[in-house]
Write an enzyme that holds these catalytic residues in place. Structure first.
Site, PDB file in Angstrom:
ATOM      1  N   TYR A  13      16.895  29.256   9.287  1.00 14.89           N
ATOM      2  CA  TYR A  13      15.699  30.001   9.688  1.00 14.89           C
ATOM      3  C   TYR A  13      15.514  29.955  11.200  1.00 14.89           C
ATOM      4  O   TYR A  13      15.728  28.913  11.833  1.00 14.89           O
ATOM      5  CB  TYR A  13      14.447  29.382   9.045  1.00 14.89           C
ATOM      6  N   ARG A  66      -9.962  -0.286  15.313  1.00 12.61           N
ATOM      7  CA  ARG A  66      -9.870   0.449  14.050  1.00 12.61           C
ATOM      8  C   ARG A  66     -10.857  -0.225  13.111  1.00 12.61           C
ATOM      9  O   ARG A  66     -12.007   0.171  13.059  1.00 12.61           O
ATOM     10  CB  ARG A  66      -8.418   0.440  13.544  1.00 12.61           C
ATOM     11  N   LYS A 108       0.844  -1.197   0.000  1.00 18.98           N
ATOM     12  CA  LYS A 108       0.000   0.000   0.000  1.00 18.98           C
ATOM     13  C   LYS A 108       0.881   1.249   0.000  1.00 18.98           C
ATOM     14  O   LYS A 108       2.099   1.152   0.166  1.00 18.98           O
ATOM     15  CB  LYS A 108      -0.935  -0.019   1.202  1.00 18.98           C
ATOM     16  N   MET A 132      12.968  24.296   3.233  1.00 18.90           N
ATOM     17  CA  MET A 132      12.162  23.602   2.212  1.00 18.90           C
ATOM     18  C   MET A 132      13.013  22.718   1.294  1.00 18.90           C
ATOM     19  O   MET A 132      12.634  21.580   0.991  1.00 18.90           O
ATOM     20  CB  MET A 132      11.387  24.625   1.370  1.00 18.90           C
TER      21      MET A 132
HETATM   22  C1  LIG Z   1      -4.240  -4.917   7.777  1.00 18.34           C
HETATM   23  C2  LIG Z   1      -2.773  -4.713   7.681  1.00 18.34           C
HETATM   24  N1  LIG Z   1      -1.975  -5.779   7.576  1.00 18.34           N
HETATM   25  C3  LIG Z   1      -0.634  -5.662   7.497  1.00 18.34           C
HETATM   26  C4  LIG Z   1      -0.028  -4.421   7.540  1.00 18.34           C
HETATM   27  C5  LIG Z   1       1.475  -4.327   7.491  1.00 18.34           C
HETATM   28  O1  LIG Z   1       1.958  -3.809   8.703  1.00 18.34           O
HETATM   29  P1  LIG Z   1       3.521  -3.617   8.957  1.00 18.34           P
HETATM   30  O2  LIG Z   1       3.991  -2.637   7.957  1.00 18.34           O
HETATM   31  O3  LIG Z   1       3.617  -3.097  10.345  1.00 18.34           O
HETATM   32  O4  LIG Z   1       4.132  -4.949   8.772  1.00 18.34           O
HETATM   33  C6  LIG Z   1      -0.824  -3.276   7.655  1.00 18.34           C
HETATM   34  C7  LIG Z   1      -0.206  -1.960   7.757  1.00 18.34           C
HETATM   35  O5  LIG Z   1      -0.622  -1.081   8.458  1.00 18.34           O
HETATM   36  C8  LIG Z   1      -2.243  -3.430   7.726  1.00 18.34           C
HETATM   37  O6  LIG Z   1      -3.037  -2.368   7.838  1.00 18.34           O
END
Ligand SMILES: Cc1ncc(COP(=O)(O)O)c(C=O)c1O
Length: 366
Positions: free
Chosen positions: A259, A130, A35, A307
């Site tokens: 800065y 969550r 992701k 920046m």
């Molecule tokens: C549902 C789920 N599985 C696995 C992961 C992977 O987690 P990590 O990067 O801590 O291994 C995430 C990341 O947040 C997640 O949301």
């Protein structure tokens, strides 16, 4: 000439880290989590780096489709599932496996005109609060999914809140596993519990932690969720952010830097200006003293990050000059260490590398 700032992605380290996951978790299958644009490494690069994974997991439906367009034929898992009815149609069309964490998502799947079987991951909330069904609602959600003719495999999943500390004072990994086992009792289907923390703690948790699939993210990118260092786990950096010294200043006692004139020299010192700033993703709030490598020598940040630039102490870096090589994190300087100095986590640093930063590929080990 482009700026000297460069993010080099080490595909050999990605392969190596995936092999480390397998060594810790075999015979479990591995979802490599890609992701957020492969944790900032680029979706397509992550796909190639983790070509040996059993599947790729991510959040964004459009990037799941992109994986298919790029030629990924193995499973793809949507970790937050579908967001609306059009996504439900994607599940069949692109053969995507979907997390299911609300009754609203079940309704979308019930109402979709699914033309082929789909696989899902039913998610339980075991204390993170969550995503996911409560252990109490979990069997009912399972039964409703089971009643949908097009739903084929139902995997059972949860997510650990405190993967960095096995014995967190508020919510231990063991407590989450117990809640999961109680809520999933009597339900058929492969189990998927572990993120990187779960994988790294597998030896301590032993048989308690039954995983048919694991879902590591950060450890595949050579960093950890906290606790011990990536080196302790024999993980290799997958991204080196490097740049060069583009200017040098000679300071006297009392001279100030950057800065806000935040840093004041207590005696004569030499500082170098590095082409990297907060618009590149290096956090502005990083304090003086954060580690930086110049020509392979460890030194520190001085003054506020601006920046496009930051300043570093060159007093102890013999021979430093305009053009000297700088490593902000990666090879020789663990990203977790920089993150800790900056008051954040490696995840955030790698995901925040800005679009303007040039990216190249290069192996860490030749
Ligand atoms: C549902 C789920 N599985 C696995 C992961 C992977 O987690 P990590 O990067 O801590 O291994 C995430 C990341 O947040 C997640 O949301």
């Amino acid at each position: 000439m482009p700026r000297p700032l460069l993010a080099t992605i080490h595909l050999d380290s990605m392969q190596y880290n995936l092999a480390r996951v397998r060594a810790c978790t075999a015979p479990a299958k591995v979802w490599a989590v890609v992701k957020a644009n492969g944790y900032g490494h680029g979706l397509e690069r992550a796909m190639r780096g983790f070509a040996d994974a059993d599947g790729l997991a991510l959040i964004e439906p459009e990037y799941a489709v992109r994986l298919r367009e790029l030629g990924w034929t193995k499973p793809v898992l949507l970790l937050e599932g579908i967001f609306d009815a059009t996504d439900a149609a994607l599940l069949c069309h692109y053969q995507l496996n979907s997390a299911v964490h609300t009754f609203e998502q079940i309704e979308l799947i019930e109402q979709a005109k699914l033309t082929s079987p789909i696989d899902v991951h039913l998610k339980m909330n075991t204390g993170m609060n969550r995503l996911g069904f409560s252990p109490k609602d979990f069997p009912a959600a399972y039964a409703r999914l089971r009643a949908i003719p097009q739903v084929r495999d139902i995997a059972l999943m949860t997510h650990f809140a405190n993967a960095d500390t096995i014995k967190h004072p508020r919510l231990t990994l063991g407590a989450q596993v117990d809640a999961f086992n109680a809520g999933a009792k009597g339900l058929d289907g492969p189990r998927s519990l572990s993120n990187s923390g779960g994988v790294l703690h597998q030896p301590e948790l032993g048989a308690l932690l039954h995983n048919d699939w694991v879902r590591p993210g950060i450890m595949l990118y050579g960093a950890t969720p906290g606790g011990k260092s990536a080196q302790d786990y024999d993980l290799r950096p997958t991204m080196t952010l490097s740049s060069e010294i583009i200017g040098i200043q000679h300071l006297q006692a009392g001279d100030m830097v950057g800065y806000g004139s935040h840093f004041q020299a207590s005696g004569p010192m030499v500082i170098g200006v590095v082409a990297c700033g907060y618009a590149d993703g290096y956090p502005r709030h990083t304090p003086h003293g954060a580690p930086v490598l110049v020509d392979g020598v460890r030194t520190t940040l001085v003054g506020r990050v601006s920046m496009d630039m930051m300043m570093v102490d060159l007093s102890q870096v013999a021979g430093a000059r305009v053009g000297s090589k700088v490593v902000l994190w990666g090879a020789g300087l663990p990203i977790d260490e920089v993150a800790q100095a900056a008051g954040t986590i490696g995840y955030e640093l790698m995901c925040a590398v800005a679009a303007r930063v040039r990216v190249a590929e290069g192996n860490l080990h030749g």
